[in-house]
Design a protein around this motif. Sequence first.
Motif, PDB file in Angstrom:
ATOM      1  N   PHE A  76       0.861  -1.184   0.000  1.00 26.15           N
ATOM      2  CA  PHE A  76       0.000   0.000   0.000  1.00 26.15           C
ATOM      3  C   PHE A  76       0.891   1.225   0.000  1.00 26.15           C
ATOM      4  O   PHE A  76       1.842   1.306   0.788  1.00 26.15           O
ATOM      5  CB  PHE A  76      -0.882   0.024   1.257  1.00 26.15           C
ATOM      6  N   ASP A 115      -1.761  -3.485  -4.098  1.00 24.37           N
ATOM      7  CA  ASP A 115      -3.143  -3.056  -3.942  1.00 24.37           C
ATOM      8  C   ASP A 115      -3.410  -1.987  -5.002  1.00 24.37           C
ATOM      9  O   ASP A 115      -2.676  -1.006  -5.095  1.00 24.37           O
ATOM     10  CB  ASP A 115      -3.338  -2.472  -2.538  1.00 24.37           C
ATOM     11  N   CYS A 119      -7.848   5.497  -3.573  1.00 24.70           N
ATOM     12  CA  CYS A 119      -8.175   6.293  -2.376  1.00 24.70           C
ATOM     13  C   CYS A 119      -6.954   6.876  -1.663  1.00 24.70           C
ATOM     14  O   CYS A 119      -7.040   7.929  -1.059  1.00 24.70           O
ATOM     15  CB  CYS A 119      -9.037   5.494  -1.402  1.00 24.70           C
ATOM     16  N   SER A 163      -8.876  -3.095  -5.167  1.00 27.91           N
ATOM     17  CA  SER A 163      -9.670  -3.067  -3.921  1.00 27.91           C
ATOM     18  C   SER A 163     -10.706  -1.953  -3.936  1.00 27.91           C
ATOM     19  O   SER A 163     -11.275  -1.618  -2.913  1.00 27.91           O
ATOM     20  CB  SER A 163      -8.738  -2.869  -2.724  1.00 27.91           C
ATOM     21  N   ARG A 203      -7.234   3.366   7.496  1.00 31.30           N
ATOM     22  CA  ARG A 203      -7.419   4.693   6.880  1.00 31.30           C
ATOM     23  C   ARG A 203      -6.582   5.738   7.594  1.00 31.30           C
ATOM     24  O   ARG A 203      -6.053   6.654   6.971  1.00 31.30           O
ATOM     25  CB  ARG A 203      -8.902   5.058   6.868  1.00 31.30           C
ATOM     26  N   ARG A 215     -18.293   5.307   1.792  1.00 27.31           N
ATOM     27  CA  ARG A 215     -18.092   4.413   0.643  1.00 27.31           C
ATOM     28  C   ARG A 215     -19.249   3.446   0.425  1.00 27.31           C
ATOM     29  O   ARG A 215     -19.097   2.454  -0.269  1.00 27.31           O
ATOM     30  CB  ARG A 215     -16.791   3.635   0.842  1.00 27.31           C
ATOM     31  N   GLN A 219     -18.959   0.156  -1.805  1.00 23.12           N
ATOM     32  CA  GLN A 219     -18.646  -1.052  -1.017  1.00 23.12           C
ATOM     33  C   GLN A 219     -19.965  -1.662  -0.520  1.00 23.12           C
ATOM     34  O   GLN A 219     -20.989  -0.996  -0.468  1.00 23.12           O
ATOM     35  CB  GLN A 219     -17.739  -0.684   0.158  1.00 23.12           C
ATOM     36  N   TYR A 311      -2.029  -8.823   9.283  1.00 22.56           N
ATOM     37  CA  TYR A 311      -0.960  -8.069   9.953  1.00 22.56           C
ATOM     38  C   TYR A 311      -0.285  -8.928  11.035  1.00 22.56           C
ATOM     39  O   TYR A 311       0.757  -8.561  11.552  1.00 22.56           O
ATOM     40  CB  TYR A 311      -1.537  -6.784  10.572  1.00 22.56           C
TER      41      TYR A 311
HETATM   42  C1  PBG Z   1      -8.396   0.511  -0.257  1.00 23.18           C
HETATM   43  C2  PBG Z   1      -8.163  -0.464   0.825  1.00 23.18           C
HETATM   44  C3  PBG Z   1      -8.607  -0.384   2.145  1.00 23.18           C
HETATM   45  C4  PBG Z   1      -8.117  -1.512   2.811  1.00 23.18           C
HETATM   46  C5  PBG Z   1      -7.392  -2.239   1.893  1.00 23.18           C
HETATM   47  N1  PBG Z   1      -7.453  -1.591   0.670  1.00 23.18           N
HETATM   48  C6  PBG Z   1      -9.331   0.682   2.840  1.00 23.18           C
HETATM   49  C7  PBG Z   1     -10.710   1.027   2.510  1.00 23.18           C
HETATM   50  O1  PBG Z   1     -11.366   0.454   1.650  1.00 23.18           O
HETATM   51  O2  PBG Z   1     -11.147   1.982   3.144  1.00 23.18           O
HETATM   52  C8  PBG Z   1      -8.370  -1.823   4.261  1.00 23.18           C
HETATM   53  C9  PBG Z   1      -7.455  -2.793   4.867  1.00 23.18           C
HETATM   54  C10 PBG Z   1      -7.494  -2.851   6.341  1.00 23.18           C
HETATM   55  O3  PBG Z   1      -8.367  -2.257   7.015  1.00 23.18           O
HETATM   56  O4  PBG Z   1      -6.618  -3.524   6.890  1.00 23.18           O
HETATM   57  N2  PBG Z   1      -7.222   0.894  -0.875  1.00 23.18           N
END
Ligand code: PBG
Length: 326
Positions: A76, A115, A119, A163, A203, A215, A219, A311
Amino acid sequence: MNFFRGHRTRHSESIRNLVRETQISARDFVYPLFITEEAHSSAITAMPGQGRHTLDDLPKIAQEIVNLKIPAVILFGIPLHKDEHATSAFADDGIVQKATGLLKTKFPSLCVITDVCLCEYTSHGHCGLLKENGELKNDASIERLAQVALSHAKAGADIVAPSDMMDGRVSAIRKTLDEAGFVNTPIMSYAAKYASAFYGPFRDAAGSTPQFGDRRGYQMDPANKQEALREIAADVSESADFIIVKPALCYLDVISQAKQNTSLPIVAYNVSGEYSMVKAASGAGYLDEKRTTMEILTSIKRAGADIIITYHAMEVARWLASENTL
Ligand code: PBG
């Protein structure tokens, strides 16, 4: 008296080991890495043990990941520059492109997944491009996402993982990759990605909280399972190679059903908030960290996940390695 004696296969460690149905190993994991353009690496407060890594510091942690036999990382980016076009997401010298190149040069055996989203790179923090009035431009966004995926593939990414939850992005990415000759670069699609409160710590870590709105327009609603199956079917038909369900813990039923519905590898994303909860509760002394973590990851695999993005990967790999040397 004839009744079922379940204790027979449970009363000793050796028998329990024999009948254990699910075993996790470092080989199951993908470790998420935040790569920053800032001058220094920094800790992520809400995710104890996790950090934002500069390119300079990246080889050190990558070496540890390789030593622990974790096969893959997902990258990321945390760019310094954000704008409404997400320009730095597809720049040849973007942070993820540079990190990918560096990792593939120094650690060729490490699988680098990137990824693919906008965003972290848009000034407004949404996953796609927006019209003046703030409405999402889906079809323009998928062209931009395809450009981002192509720039990652050119940098050497082994797998690209969109994603963003835009409609049709798997098709658009596949077409763009194929036309550029990357026919063998797989797409790991976040097919069923829910609008979840559990992304909060991520975030903060990536600075990708939307500046306005939320979102839920792209989403998925946590209440829906049939819809997840439709999203998965769509991504399979658009020729995704892996299916991600995200988050993991509140969605074990979706993972299980996804595993039954498709023969593609199923990936569960054990997200930031799920990690932070374990760290907070075990830090306060309310939960045994190791047992809780092992139970969570084993359950995700038992539900049907073939691969787990987590993680916890490094600490679990260390625990497993120390058990094996006992
Ligand atoms: C978007 C993305 C997100 C996560 C992975 N890819 C954040 C979102 O959609 O707000 C979240 C991963 C996590 O919470 O560990 N690039």
